[in-house]
Structure formats: structure tokens, C-alpha cells
Design a protein around this motif. Sequence first.
Motif, PDB file in Angstrom:
ATOM      1  N   ILE A  22      -9.775   5.973 -11.868  1.00 23.15           N
ATOM      2  CA  ILE A  22      -8.351   5.785 -11.603  1.00 23.15           C
ATOM      3  C   ILE A  22      -8.024   4.305 -11.764  1.00 23.15           C
ATOM      4  O   ILE A  22      -8.783   3.445 -11.317  1.00 23.15           O
ATOM      5  CB  ILE A  22      -7.973   6.255 -10.182  1.00 23.15           C
ATOM      6  N   LEU A  23      -6.891   4.025 -12.395  1.00 22.76           N
ATOM      7  CA  LEU A  23      -6.379   2.666 -12.512  1.00 22.76           C
ATOM      8  C   LEU A  23      -5.076   2.600 -11.726  1.00 22.76           C
ATOM      9  O   LEU A  23      -4.161   3.386 -11.982  1.00 22.76           O
ATOM     10  CB  LEU A  23      -6.122   2.312 -13.983  1.00 22.76           C
ATOM     11  N   ILE A  24      -5.022   1.691 -10.751  1.00 23.74           N
ATOM     12  CA  ILE A  24      -3.775   1.464 -10.023  1.00 23.74           C
ATOM     13  C   ILE A  24      -3.170   0.175 -10.572  1.00 23.74           C
ATOM     14  O   ILE A  24      -3.829  -0.864 -10.592  1.00 23.74           O
ATOM     15  CB  ILE A  24      -3.994   1.361  -8.502  1.00 23.74           C
ATOM     16  N   LEU A  25      -1.931   0.288 -11.037  1.00 20.52           N
ATOM     17  CA  LEU A  25      -1.222  -0.838 -11.627  1.00 20.52           C
ATOM     18  C   LEU A  25      -0.068  -1.270 -10.749  1.00 20.52           C
ATOM     19  O   LEU A  25       0.823  -0.469 -10.444  1.00 20.52           O
ATOM     20  CB  LEU A  25      -0.638  -0.453 -12.991  1.00 20.52           C
ATOM     21  N   ILE A 114      -3.564   6.962 -14.323  1.00 21.16           N
ATOM     22  CA  ILE A 114      -2.969   5.666 -13.994  1.00 21.16           C
ATOM     23  C   ILE A 114      -1.914   5.902 -12.918  1.00 21.16           C
ATOM     24  O   ILE A 114      -1.021   6.731 -13.096  1.00 21.16           O
ATOM     25  CB  ILE A 114      -2.306   5.023 -15.228  1.00 21.16           C
ATOM     26  N   LEU A 115      -2.056   5.185 -11.807  1.00 19.87           N
ATOM     27  CA  LEU A 115      -1.070   5.257 -10.733  1.00 19.87           C
ATOM     28  C   LEU A 115      -0.305   3.943 -10.709  1.00 19.87           C
ATOM     29  O   LEU A 115      -0.906   2.878 -10.570  1.00 19.87           O
ATOM     30  CB  LEU A 115      -1.759   5.481  -9.380  1.00 19.87           C
ATOM     31  N   CYS A 116       1.002   4.021 -10.872  1.00 21.30           N
ATOM     32  CA  CYS A 116       1.829   2.822 -10.801  1.00 21.30           C
ATOM     33  C   CYS A 116       2.294   2.624  -9.364  1.00 21.30           C
ATOM     34  O   CYS A 116       2.927   3.516  -8.791  1.00 21.30           O
ATOM     35  CB  CYS A 116       3.033   2.938 -11.735  1.00 21.30           C
ATOM     36  N   ASN A 117       1.953   1.473  -8.794  1.00 21.67           N
ATOM     37  CA  ASN A 117       2.374   1.110  -7.446  1.00 21.67           C
ATOM     38  C   ASN A 117       3.796   0.557  -7.558  1.00 21.67           C
ATOM     39  O   ASN A 117       3.997  -0.642  -7.692  1.00 21.67           O
ATOM     40  CB  ASN A 117       1.398   0.083  -6.859  1.00 21.67           C
ATOM     41  N   SER A 141       6.195   1.952  -3.970  1.00 18.47           N
ATOM     42  CA  SER A 141       5.597   0.636  -3.799  1.00 18.47           C
ATOM     43  C   SER A 141       5.088   0.470  -2.372  1.00 18.47           C
ATOM     44  O   SER A 141       5.728   0.917  -1.416  1.00 18.47           O
ATOM     45  CB  SER A 141       6.634  -0.447  -4.098  1.00 18.47           C
ATOM     46  N   THR A 142       3.935  -0.183  -2.244  1.00 16.96           N
ATOM     47  CA  THR A 142       3.391  -0.482  -0.913  1.00 16.96           C
ATOM     48  C   THR A 142       3.974  -1.777  -0.346  1.00 16.96           C
ATOM     49  O   THR A 142       3.638  -2.180   0.762  1.00 16.96           O
ATOM     50  CB  THR A 142       1.852  -0.598  -0.967  1.00 16.96           C
ATOM     51  N   SER A 143       4.858  -2.421  -1.094  1.00 16.87           N
ATOM     52  CA  SER A 143       5.489  -3.668  -0.653  1.00 16.87           C
ATOM     53  C   SER A 143       6.333  -3.443   0.592  1.00 16.87           C
ATOM     54  O   SER A 143       6.949  -2.390   0.760  1.00 16.87           O
ATOM     55  CB  SER A 143       6.382  -4.203  -1.774  1.00 16.87           C
ATOM     56  N   ALA A 144       6.377  -4.462   1.441  1.00 20.73           N
ATOM     57  CA  ALA A 144       7.241  -4.400   2.627  1.00 20.73           C
ATOM     58  C   ALA A 144       8.714  -4.299   2.229  1.00 20.73           C
ATOM     59  O   ALA A 144       9.536  -3.830   3.011  1.00 20.73           O
ATOM     60  CB  ALA A 144       7.016  -5.629   3.495  1.00 20.73           C
ATOM     61  N   ALA A 145       9.053  -4.722   1.013  1.00 20.80           N
ATOM     62  CA  ALA A 145      10.431  -4.607   0.529  1.00 20.80           C
ATOM     63  C   ALA A 145      10.839  -3.135   0.382  1.00 20.80           C
ATOM     64  O   ALA A 145      12.020  -2.819   0.322  1.00 20.80           O
ATOM     65  CB  ALA A 145      10.591  -5.331  -0.809  1.00 20.80           C
ATOM     66  N   ASN A 146       9.858  -2.245   0.341  1.00 17.85           N
ATOM     67  CA  ASN A 146      10.111  -0.806   0.237  1.00 17.85           C
ATOM     68  C   ASN A 146       9.983  -0.172   1.625  1.00 17.85           C
ATOM     69  O   ASN A 146       9.264   0.797   1.817  1.00 17.85           O
ATOM     70  CB  ASN A 146       9.108  -0.183  -0.742  1.00 17.85           C
TER      71      ASN A 146
END
Length: 174
Positions: A22-25, A114-117, A141-146
Amino acid sequence: RSDWCMARIQGLDKVVHDQDHILILGSIASVESLKQGIHYAHPSNRFWKVLSAIYDCPTTTVDQKKAVLEKAGIALWDSCATCIRKGSSDASIKEVVPNDIPGFLKEHPGIEKILCNGKTSYQTMRKYYPELLDKIEVLPSTSAANAQVSLEELIEKYRKSLGVDDGKDLLGKS
């Protein structure tokens, strides 16, 4: 609006292991990640908390973070190699030069998914590599902005996409 205060940034190198499937981008590393030299380094980003919960292991140190990726068969990289950006905001990303994702996949034929973060990573892939869209899944997105997506929701969605079903509840407890 003036772009005089925006600078071209160079992203981090990929993290990859022989057995990855798996590729996380992400989009491109944050200011804090660039400073520390590791993906998702900002303490408010929930990426490592998500992986820690899914794989039931600590991700406090850089070595622990690298170990969980290797154990799980996950490669990490970003869709953008360089771009112009103000601060760490994906919304301000301009003039993208994409990473060579097709070349990476040729070098690592074991990558099946491919998993896009986040949406910015996905939009970059859609623009530059539409031929790869059948391998790509976009995740929140795992960002705090989300902030509208809770940690529990992130864990559930990433767990499903990573194909991990170990009978644990969402917080990784038996």
C-alpha cells in the motif's frame, strides 16, 4: 493578492520497504514535517494516532513510526515533489511539480493500492496521473484542519481501506 511571501518548497523523500503493498500519499509535507524530516510530524495531525490505533502499537518515536509502516507494508510519499505554498495550508499550494508516482510503482510492483490522505493529494493525482485512478482511494485528511472528521471516523475509514479487521474496537482495544 501578492505571492511575494510564498516560497517554493521541496517535499520529503519517500519511505518504502521491499514488502510494501500500500502507498499512502499526502499532498506535501507541512512546515513542521520538513523541519523534523518525517511525514505527518505536526502534533495536531492525527495520521500516527490512526496507525497506532489500527495496528495496536506505539508511534511516539521516529523508530516506532518507521516500524509500524514496515510491519504493515505501507510506503509513504506525497503527490507533490515541489510546489509554491504559504505556510502549511494545502489551499495555498500552487505550481505543483508532481512526484514520479508511475516510476515509483514500476520500481515497487508489490504496491496494489494507493490511498490519498485528503482531497489535495487526490486532485494532484487526478490531474497528473489519471491513468492511475483505478488504483486510488481517497480518504479524509488526517490534518487538524479537517476537524469535522473525528479521530474515530478516521480510524474506521483507514482500517477498512488498509484491510485490517482484527476484531478490535475502533480504539484498538480487545
